[in-house]
Design an enzyme around this catalytic site. Structure first.
Site, PDB file in Angstrom:
ATOM      1  N   GLY A   1      14.494 -15.676 -18.681  1.00 10.85           N
ATOM      2  CA  GLY A   1      14.599 -14.239 -18.925  1.00 10.85           C
ATOM      3  C   GLY A   1      13.362 -13.467 -18.468  1.00 10.85           C
TER       4      GLY A   1
ATOM      5  N   GLU B   1      13.979 -12.827 -15.015  1.00  7.51           N
ATOM      6  CA  GLU B   1      15.075 -11.844 -14.944  1.00  7.51           C
ATOM      7  C   GLU B   1      14.564 -10.431 -15.224  1.00  7.51           C
ATOM      8  OE1 GLU B   1      17.452 -14.338 -17.589  1.00  7.51           O
ATOM      9  OE2 GLU B   1      19.032 -14.278 -16.075  1.00  7.51           O
TER      10      GLU B   1
ATOM     11  N   ALA C   1      14.063 -15.968 -22.350  1.00  3.57           N
ATOM     12  CA  ALA C   1      14.726 -15.514 -23.567  1.00  3.57           C
ATOM     13  C   ALA C   1      14.251 -16.412 -24.704  1.00  3.57           C
ATOM     14  CB  ALA C   1      16.229 -15.603 -23.395  1.00  3.57           C
TER      15      ALA C   1
ATOM     16  N   GLU D   1      16.916 -22.772 -16.974  1.00  3.41           N
ATOM     17  CA  GLU D   1      18.111 -22.742 -17.839  1.00  3.41           C
ATOM     18  C   GLU D   1      19.029 -23.948 -17.707  1.00  3.41           C
ATOM     19  OE1 GLU D   1      16.779 -20.092 -16.487  1.00  3.41           O
ATOM     20  OE2 GLU D   1      17.111 -18.315 -17.716  1.00  3.41           O
TER      21      GLU D   1
HETATM   22  N1  CAA Z   1      11.583 -19.182 -26.534  1.00  5.40           N
HETATM   23  C1  CAA Z   1      11.018 -19.345 -27.740  1.00  5.40           C
HETATM   24  N2  CAA Z   1       9.740 -19.755 -27.911  1.00  5.40           N
HETATM   25  C2  CAA Z   1       9.031 -20.030 -26.819  1.00  5.40           C
HETATM   26  C3  CAA Z   1       9.556 -19.897 -25.530  1.00  5.40           C
HETATM   27  C4  CAA Z   1      10.891 -19.440 -25.400  1.00  5.40           C
HETATM   28  N3  CAA Z   1      11.477 -19.220 -24.202  1.00  5.40           N
HETATM   29  N4  CAA Z   1       8.602 -20.264 -24.635  1.00  5.40           N
HETATM   30  C5  CAA Z   1       7.533 -20.604 -25.340  1.00  5.40           C
HETATM   31  N5  CAA Z   1       7.772 -20.460 -26.660  1.00  5.40           N
HETATM   32  C6  CAA Z   1       6.860 -20.761 -27.776  1.00  5.40           C
HETATM   33  C7  CAA Z   1       6.713 -22.250 -27.990  1.00  5.40           C
HETATM   34  O1  CAA Z   1       7.792 -22.755 -28.738  1.00  5.40           O
HETATM   35  C8  CAA Z   1       5.389 -22.297 -28.704  1.00  5.40           C
HETATM   36  O2  CAA Z   1       5.597 -21.941 -30.050  1.00  5.40           O
HETATM   37  P1  CAA Z   1       4.965 -22.866 -31.250  1.00  5.40           P
HETATM   38  O3  CAA Z   1       3.480 -22.737 -31.048  1.00  5.40           O
HETATM   39  O4  CAA Z   1       5.462 -22.203 -32.484  1.00  5.40           O
HETATM   40  O5  CAA Z   1       5.476 -24.239 -31.005  1.00  5.40           O
HETATM   41  C9  CAA Z   1       4.591 -21.178 -28.050  1.00  5.40           C
HETATM   42  O6  CAA Z   1       5.550 -20.314 -27.445  1.00  5.40           O
HETATM   43  C10 CAA Z   1       3.655 -21.669 -26.975  1.00  5.40           C
HETATM   44  O7  CAA Z   1       4.403 -22.446 -26.056  1.00  5.40           O
HETATM   45  P2  CAA Z   1       4.029 -23.958 -25.650  1.00  5.40           P
HETATM   46  O8  CAA Z   1       3.283 -24.626 -26.746  1.00  5.40           O
HETATM   47  O9  CAA Z   1       5.282 -24.621 -25.179  1.00  5.40           O
HETATM   48  O10 CAA Z   1       3.032 -23.661 -24.439  1.00  5.40           O
HETATM   49  P3  CAA Z   1       2.749 -24.599 -23.189  1.00  5.40           P
HETATM   50  O11 CAA Z   1       1.590 -23.997 -22.488  1.00  5.40           O
HETATM   51  O12 CAA Z   1       2.668 -26.050 -23.589  1.00  5.40           O
HETATM   52  O13 CAA Z   1       4.057 -24.475 -22.251  1.00  5.40           O
HETATM   53  C11 CAA Z   1       5.830 -23.288 -21.137  1.00  5.40           C
HETATM   54  C12 CAA Z   1       4.378 -23.250 -21.677  1.00  5.40           C
HETATM   55  C13 CAA Z   1       5.926 -24.273 -19.967  1.00  5.40           C
HETATM   56  C14 CAA Z   1       6.177 -21.890 -20.641  1.00  5.40           C
HETATM   57  C15 CAA Z   1       6.781 -23.737 -22.262  1.00  5.40           C
HETATM   58  O14 CAA Z   1       6.517 -22.934 -23.420  1.00  5.40           O
HETATM   59  C16 CAA Z   1       8.241 -23.607 -21.930  1.00  5.40           C
HETATM   60  O15 CAA Z   1       8.781 -24.437 -21.222  1.00  5.40           O
HETATM   61  N6  CAA Z   1       8.906 -22.556 -22.472  1.00  5.40           N
HETATM   62  C17 CAA Z   1      10.318 -22.355 -22.301  1.00  5.40           C
HETATM   63  C18 CAA Z   1      10.651 -21.879 -20.895  1.00  5.40           C
HETATM   64  C19 CAA Z   1      12.142 -21.739 -20.747  1.00  5.40           C
HETATM   65  O16 CAA Z   1      12.890 -22.695 -20.807  1.00  5.40           O
HETATM   66  N7  CAA Z   1      12.620 -20.480 -20.521  1.00  5.40           N
HETATM   67  C20 CAA Z   1      14.011 -20.191 -20.361  1.00  5.40           C
HETATM   68  C21 CAA Z   1      14.581 -19.762 -21.677  1.00  5.40           C
HETATM   69  S1  CAA Z   1      16.336 -19.612 -21.668  1.00  5.40           S
HETATM   70  C22 CAA Z   1      16.623 -18.126 -20.944  1.00  5.40           C
HETATM   71  O17 CAA Z   1      15.729 -17.391 -20.554  1.00  5.40           O
HETATM   72  C23 CAA Z   1      18.084 -17.790 -20.836  1.00  5.40           C
HETATM   73  C24 CAA Z   1      18.405 -16.564 -20.069  1.00  5.40           C
HETATM   74  O18 CAA Z   1      18.459 -16.519 -18.865  1.00  5.40           O
HETATM   75  C25 CAA Z   1      18.723 -15.393 -20.763  1.00  5.40           C
END
Ligand code: CAA
Length: 258
Positions: free
Chosen positions: A109, A112, A66, A132
């Site tokens: 998400g 999911e 998400a 999460e």
């Molecule tokens: N939400 C918003 N933006 C996101 C995102 C997310 N879930 N995942 C990645 N992005 C964005 C980053 O912020 C980044 O944007 P900027 O260039 O503007 O900074 C861009 O996508 C590229 O990401 P990274 O630079 O972080 O890429 P990376 O290769 O270094 O890392 C990754 C990749 C490990 C997937 C890392 O992006 C990450 O950890 N993302 C979040 C994963 C996460 O925590 N997901 C769970 C979300 S909460 C949820 O899903 C709740 C639910 O159940 C409903």
């Protein structure tokens, strides 16, 4: 088909593809993307020319969760008031078979969304996980419910409580992924799988999915009664008559999907 901002929709014969297309955010599921996917899936579900749907992302990410930035500053009252992920229930209610073709990250998400599909095909680079708890929340689009049902409580508990990512091989061993393919073969394999399904009679596919969905919800006796109801109802379809006649006449069936 409506024009969408965050996805591309493509048709290949009776297979429809939904490509998640927010590369700047690794296909993070923001509200716009949720609404686009749900609208596209609804249109495809209603289209008699579509027998199966494939959802895919990019090589780097199926979807990284998400959209954290969209929800970071919200309060409980705001999350509740806008029913933040509520629309996804409509995607989970699609009647036709849906395949997730996963490459790269399927986190939060993103996992999911894959779990809302019927079959997950993944490349050997795929990474699945629920980060999460490390963000101070829990999976909120069905992850705690669907992962437990998909692979059982103990393995789901390890994945959800640790936030550890698992690779495609471990996901296949756990029964989450039905097949792992080389990255270069993902789209072709998913298309072949979906086309094979879509060639089958649509009423039978829809009935099979409805009956299997019921297995996740109902006590056995009620599920068995529902299965009998779906099975019996198919005897008034043209495709049942054609399928059984073709068997008796030793020829290929010509299904009309009705
Ligand atoms: N939400 C918003 N933006 C996101 C995102 C997310 N879930 N995942 C990645 N992005 C964005 C980053 O912020 C980044 O944007 P900027 O260039 O503007 O900074 C861009 O996508 C590229 O990401 P990274 O630079 O972080 O890429 P990376 O290769 O270094 O890392 C990754 C990749 C490990 C997937 C890392 O992006 C990450 O950890 N993302 C979040 C994963 C996460 O925590 N997901 C769970 C979300 S909460 C949820 O899903 C709740 C639910 O159940 C409903």
């Amino acid at each position: 088909m409506t024009n969408f901002e965050t996805i591309r929709v493509e048709r290949r014969d009776r297979v429809a593809w939904i490509h998640l297309d927010r590369p700047e955010a690794l296909n993070a599921l923001n509200e716009r993307l949720m609404r686009d996917v749900v609208a596209a899936a609804g249109e495809l579900d209603a289209d008699d020319g579509v027998g199966a749907i494939v959802v895919t992302g990019s090589e780097r990410a199926f979807a990284a969760g998400a959209d954290i930035k969209e929800m970071a500053s919200k309060s409980t009252a705001e999350m509740r008031a806008d029913d933040h992920f509520g629309e996804w229930l409509k995607f989970a209610a699609v009647r036709k078979p849906v395949i997730a073709a996963v490459s790269g990250y399927a986190l939060g998400g993103g996992l999911e969304l894959a779990l809302m599909c019927d079959i997950i095909v993944a490349t050997d680079s795929a990474k699945f996980g629920f980060p999460e708890v490390g963000l101070g929340v829990i999976p909120g689009i069905g992850g705690t419910q669907r992962l437990v049902r998909a692979i059982g409580y103990p393995k789901a508990a390890e994945i959800i409580l640790t936030g550890r990512r698992i690779d495609a091989e471990e996901a296949e061993r756990a029964g989450l992924v039905s097949r792992v393919v080389e990255a270069s073969r993902l789209l072709d394999e998913a298309q072949e799988l979906a086309a094979g399904i879509a060639a089958k009679p649509l009423p039978a596919l829809v009935a099979a999915k409805a009956a299997m969905d019921a297995a996740l919800e109902l006590p056995l006796a009620e599920g068995l009664a529902l299965e009998t109801e779906h099975f019996t109802a198919l005897f008034d379809t043209e495709d049942q008559q054609e399928g059984m006649a073709a068997f008796a006449e030793k020829r290929e069936p010509r299904f009309r999907h009705r």
